[in-house]
Design a protein around this motif. Structure first.
Motif, mmCIF file in Angstrom:
data_model
loop_
_atom_site.group_PDB
_atom_site.id
_atom_site.type_symbol
_atom_site.label_atom_id
_atom_site.label_comp_id
_atom_site.label_asym_id
_atom_site.label_seq_id
_atom_site.Cartn_x
_atom_site.Cartn_y
_atom_site.Cartn_z
ATOM 1 N N ILE A 9 -32.485 -3.313 23.977
ATOM 2 C CA ILE A 9 -31.404 -4.292 24.117
ATOM 3 C C ILE A 9 -30.814 -4.244 25.526
ATOM 4 O O ILE A 9 -30.577 -5.277 26.166
ATOM 5 C CB ILE A 9 -30.330 -4.037 23.050
ATOM 6 C CG1 ILE A 9 -30.902 -4.312 21.649
ATOM 7 C CG2 ILE A 9 -29.097 -4.899 23.301
ATOM 8 C CD1 ILE A 9 -29.960 -3.964 20.525
ATOM 9 N N GLU A 10 -30.569 -3.036 26.030
ATOM 10 C CA GLU A 10 -30.008 -2.909 27.369
ATOM 11 C C GLU A 10 -31.008 -3.367 28.433
ATOM 12 O O GLU A 10 -30.629 -4.014 29.420
ATOM 13 C CB GLU A 10 -29.606 -1.457 27.615
ATOM 14 C CG GLU A 10 -28.483 -0.967 26.695
ATOM 15 C CD GLU A 10 -28.187 0.500 26.887
ATOM 16 O OE1 GLU A 10 -28.906 1.153 27.698
ATOM 17 O OE2 GLU A 10 -27.260 1.011 26.239
ATOM 18 N N HIS A 11 -32.279 -3.035 28.238
ATOM 19 C CA HIS A 11 -33.314 -3.452 29.190
ATOM 20 C C HIS A 11 -33.441 -4.971 29.206
ATOM 21 O O HIS A 11 -33.582 -5.574 30.287
ATOM 22 C CB HIS A 11 -34.646 -2.812 28.801
ATOM 23 C CG HIS A 11 -35.746 -3.052 29.785
ATOM 24 N ND1 HIS A 11 -35.974 -2.254 30.886
ATOM 25 C CD2 HIS A 11 -36.705 -4.028 29.844
ATOM 26 C CE1 HIS A 11 -37.007 -2.709 31.568
ATOM 27 N NE2 HIS A 11 -37.472 -3.782 30.955
ATOM 28 N N ALA A 12 -33.399 -5.599 28.032
ATOM 29 C CA ALA A 12 -33.489 -7.056 27.966
ATOM 30 C C ALA A 12 -32.279 -7.709 28.634
ATOM 31 O O ALA A 12 -32.418 -8.726 29.322
ATOM 32 C CB ALA A 12 -33.589 -7.491 26.503
ATOM 33 N N ARG A 13 -31.100 -7.136 28.454
ATOM 34 C CA ARG A 13 -29.905 -7.699 29.088
ATOM 35 C C ARG A 13 -29.968 -7.540 30.603
ATOM 36 O O ARG A 13 -29.611 -8.456 31.346
ATOM 37 C CB ARG A 13 -28.656 -6.997 28.547
ATOM 38 C CG ARG A 13 -27.353 -7.552 29.117
ATOM 39 C CD ARG A 13 -26.140 -6.815 28.602
ATOM 40 N NE ARG A 13 -26.142 -5.424 29.033
ATOM 41 C CZ ARG A 13 -26.276 -4.385 28.238
ATOM 42 N NH1 ARG A 13 -26.446 -4.567 26.938
ATOM 43 N NH2 ARG A 13 -26.250 -3.142 28.710
ATOM 44 N N ASP A 14 -30.450 -6.410 31.086
ATOM 45 C CA ASP A 14 -30.515 -6.172 32.530
ATOM 46 C C ASP A 14 -31.548 -7.054 33.221
ATOM 47 O O ASP A 14 -31.410 -7.349 34.409
ATOM 48 C CB ASP A 14 -30.832 -4.697 32.811
ATOM 49 C CG ASP A 14 -29.708 -3.776 32.364
ATOM 50 O OD1 ASP A 14 -28.578 -4.268 32.173
ATOM 51 O OD2 ASP A 14 -29.969 -2.570 32.171
#
Length: 437
Positions: free
Chosen positions: A85-90
């Protein structure tokens, strides 16, 4: 009333209970609890693997119909889910891409032979059979440090296929040469690793000679004599120079590591590669590319046609490299021509509209690289332009050379050429008919 008042009345002080503002009587105010902030999950992969009794074929299509097992290691699943989730947001992933990647990740975790161990790249690639792209899965797992890339490299597969029909002893000698070329050598004679492209070229140039010797009954490169090398070499030109260069590298490495008694090509001259003269492009083809309705093609061609950038420089250009109407390329500062600025503005507007959430810092991105931070490939540059960047660059340098009357120092400063590289263009200067028409 008489019966009710038989034992008297209980007296109360009036107006002791008041309804709170904004609250109806008889209701209680709900106490707001502070939000519970749970720490980000952490996970350390297992360093062992469960061995399988025998390899079994997994019917993933059947699982897509009846369902897949849940992940057997909840901590690993929670960690990777939060990391995804964090990787997709970044990286500005769309909701659809994120959902598909999460589904593929859950399937891969449920099919692990060793729950808690790093995911195997081959298992992720196998998910493509049910329509799940493994590229984003590999990207997330690699960034999280939970990817075990067990795939055989493309160059290794190519080498095994190429030498498979040669005699066993020759294959063993070639495998030794191949290992030294790719990994280098720490023992005398020491050598640095060479690129995969160089290794491929040398073996491809040597292969006709190796096949000829194998057909003649030779089972080892130790048996090759200088006379057999002379017989197999082409008469002249680039074919002779290429085969000679490949065989020279092969025999030199094997002789240096004492796998051969002598170098049979040591005293044989094979010549050098013939240098191709740079040629101008047709004006109509260049004009059509610059005025194309495709913003990527127009911007790429304009930069090369006006400023002579290489394909590698185009790939690595970043958004911060252009400001105040100038291109900052390493130690060079290039004032951008107005037609280049106009086409770059159109491309950046298209880029913003097509991929509004991308975090890729490069100016030129594609549908594939918009979801990460990698540069585009050389093939994307060539396909977008409809020509190689080198052809358009040579055309620009030739035009400047004719305009300046053969000033080599000028083209060295403008295009980052060395004196030796600029002298290649000077041979075309006397031919006035090679100017672009």
């Amino acid at each position: 009333m008489v019966e009710a008042n038989r034992f008297g009345q209980q007296l109360f002080l009036a107006n002791l209970r008041h309804a709170r503002v904004g609250q109806h009587r008889g209701t209680r105010r709900k106490r707001t609890k502070p939000p519970i902030t749970s720490p980000a999950p952490t996970f350390e992969a297992f360093d062992h693997r469960q061995l399988t009794l025998f390899p079994a074929f997994r019917n993933l299509a059947n699982g897509a119909i009846h369902g897949f097992p849940a992940p057997a290691e909840p901590k690993m699943a929670a960690f990777l889910n939060q990391f995804l989730i964090e990787h997709a947001r970044d990286h500005g992933w769309s909701l659809t891409t994120t959902k598909r990647t999460r589904r593929g990740l859950a399937i891969a975790l449920g099919l692990q032979d060793t729950p808690g161990a790093p995911l195997l790249a081959t298992d992720l690639v196998n998910l493509q059979s049910i329509g799940i792209t493994s590229l984003r899965l590999q990207e997330v797992c690699a960034a999280a440090g939970l990817l075990d890339d067990d795939r055989e490299s493309a160059v290794d597969r190519w080498f095994e296929t190429t030498v498979s029909e040669l005699p066993k002893q020759i294959r063993t000698e070639l495998e030794r040469w191949y290992t030294i070329m790719l990994k280098g050598s720490n023992t005398p004679p020491r050598s640095k690793p060479r690129s995969e492209t160089t290794t491929r070229l040398y073996l491809r140039w040597s292969l006709p000679a190796l096949q000829t010797w194998a057909a003649a009954g030779r089972t080892s490169l130790r048996e090759i004599t200088p006379e057999e090398v002379r017989d197999v070499l082409p008469e002249a030109g680039n074919p002779r120079a290429r085969m000679g260069q490949g065989l020279r590298c092969l025999f030199r490495v094997l002789k240096g590591h004492r796998l051969l008694f002598l170098n049979p090509i040591d005293r044989i001259r094979t010549g050098t590669h013939e240098t191709l003269l740079p040629m101008p492009l047709a004006s109509a083809a260049l004009r059509d590319a610059i005025n194309s309705v495709d913003p990527a093609r127009a911007a790429l061609t304009a930069i090369v046609a006006f400023h002579g950038l290489r394909s590698g420089q185009l790939r690595t250009l970043q958004l911060t490299d252009i400001h105040d109407g100038r291109l900052h390329l390493g130690k060079r500062t290039i004032p951008l021509a107005q037609p280049v600025q106009d086409r770059l503005f159109l491309w950046l507007a298209y880029r913003e509209q097509r991929w509004p959430s991308t975090r890729n810092p490069h100016i030129f991105i594609s549908r594939r690289t918009a979801l990460d931070s990698a540069p585009v490939g050389v093939q994307w540059i060539t396909t977008s332009m409809g020509m190689t960047a080198q052809r358009a660059r040579e055309d620009r340098i030739l035009n400047e050379l004719h305009a300046s009357g053969g000033d080599l120092r000028r083209i060295c400063d403008m295009f980052g050429l060395s004196i030796a590289g600029a002298s290649r263009y000077s041979t075309v200067l006397p031919h006035s008919g090679l100017q672009r028409g």
